[in-house]
Motif scaffolding. Structure first.
Motif, PDB file in Angstrom:
ATOM      1  N   THR A   1       0.833  -1.209   0.000  1.00 49.81           N
ATOM      2  CA  THR A   1       0.000   0.000   0.000  1.00 49.81           C
ATOM      3  C   THR A   1       0.864   1.254   0.000  1.00 49.81           C
ATOM      4  OG1 THR A   1      -1.775  -1.169   1.143  1.00 49.81           O
ATOM      5  CG2 THR A   1      -1.822   1.233   1.239  1.00 49.81           C
TER       6      THR A   1
ATOM      7  N   GLN B   1       2.200   1.765  -3.521  1.00 54.46           N
ATOM      8  CA  GLN B   1       1.149   2.286  -4.397  1.00 54.46           C
ATOM      9  C   GLN B   1       0.916   3.766  -4.132  1.00 54.46           C
ATOM     10  OE1 GLN B   1      -1.952  -0.421  -3.280  1.00 54.46           O
ATOM     11  NE2 GLN B   1      -1.374  -1.977  -4.788  1.00 54.46           N
TER      12      GLN B   1
ATOM     13  N   ASP C   1      -7.012   3.315   6.163  1.00 52.54           N
ATOM     14  CA  ASP C   1      -6.615   1.991   5.657  1.00 52.54           C
ATOM     15  C   ASP C   1      -5.159   1.695   5.993  1.00 52.54           C
ATOM     16  OD1 ASP C   1      -9.100   1.479   4.650  1.00 52.54           O
ATOM     17  OD2 ASP C   1      -8.610   2.022   2.581  1.00 52.54           O
ATOM     18  N   LEU C   2      -4.300   2.695   5.802  1.00 48.53           N
ATOM     19  CA  LEU C   2      -2.887   2.488   6.103  1.00 48.53           C
ATOM     20  C   LEU C   2      -2.679   2.303   7.601  1.00 48.53           C
ATOM     21  CD1 LEU C   2      -0.174   2.322   4.638  1.00 48.53           C
ATOM     22  CD2 LEU C   2       0.141   4.752   5.104  1.00 48.53           C
TER      23      LEU C   2
END
Length: 220
Positions: free
Chosen positions: A77, A80, A173-174
């Motif tokens: 992640t 990205q 999310d991270l």
């Protein structure tokens, strides 16, 4: 009951938080008194940092995939995100009139990605997760201040500010992935808290070196 991983992330981030008065560049940008040459240098240094960090995170993801899938998801992640940030950086560099072809990167500014690359080669993945997560908190705050100032004092467009907006925005999310990776490492005895804090401390010093190196462009 809160899992120790969440407390560990919170306390490590607090312990490694830099002195807000120690950054010589962001307050000047926030006040609108930093020259545009400093903004251009910031853009150009980031054109070196972002792809280097992306490749380091990709390497960490590959290293941890088989034995530490939670950490692998975190690093994937991150990689990205760096790719997306790199796309947004182009507009900021263009708005600052940054000329990459003739630019020589500052050694002090490139110590940070060099150390991230060291972590990619040498650190246990979970230790790197904890160290990097603690460091990102300060970087996000700097980006929020810069994004506001670029609009208010330098007249930059939303497109030109998007690089800083990206890092300034919270990433639940991270955060969830970081907690999952630290949780898995704590539960299996794979987290070396002392070493992770040492990595985090060095990251903060190298980030301070980045801003210190950039401060030299403000006298020109």
């Amino acid at each position: 009951m809160t899992h120790p991983a969440r407390d560990l992330l919170r306390t490590t981030t607090a312990a490694l938080a830099p002195d807000p008065e120690a950054n010589p560049v962001v307050p000047r940008i926030a006040a609108g008194t930093a020259p545009r040459a400093t903004l251009a240098a910031l853009a150009l240094e980031q054109t070196w940092v972002i792809p280097a960090d992306r490749r380091a995170f990709e390497h960490l993801a590959v290293r941890s995939e088989a034995t530490d899938p939670e950490a692998a998801a975190f690093f994937t992640t991150l990689a990205q995100g760096e790719a997306l940030a790199g796309e947004r950086l182009v507009a900021f560099a263009r708005a600052c009139g940054a000329e990459e072809a003739s630019y020589e990167p500052l050694p002090g500014a490139q110590a940070y990605p060099a150390y991230v690359a060291w972590l990619a080669l040498n650190a246990a993945p979970a230790n790197a997760v904890l160290a990097l997560t603690a460091n990102f908190s300060a970087w996000g705050g700097y980006c929020a201040a810069i994004a506001t100032a670029l609009r208010e004092h330098y007249g930059l467009s939303d497109e030109a500010c998007a690089f800083f907006d990206f890092f300034a925005e919270p990433s639940p999310d991270l955060d969830r992935l970081a907690e999952g990776a630290v949780r898995a490492a704590v539960d299996t005895g794979r987290l070396d808290e002392r070493r992770a804090r040492m990595y985090g401390r060095l990251l903060q010093h190298y980030e301070a070196s980045f801003w210190s190196a950039l401060s030299g462009t403000m006298s020109h």
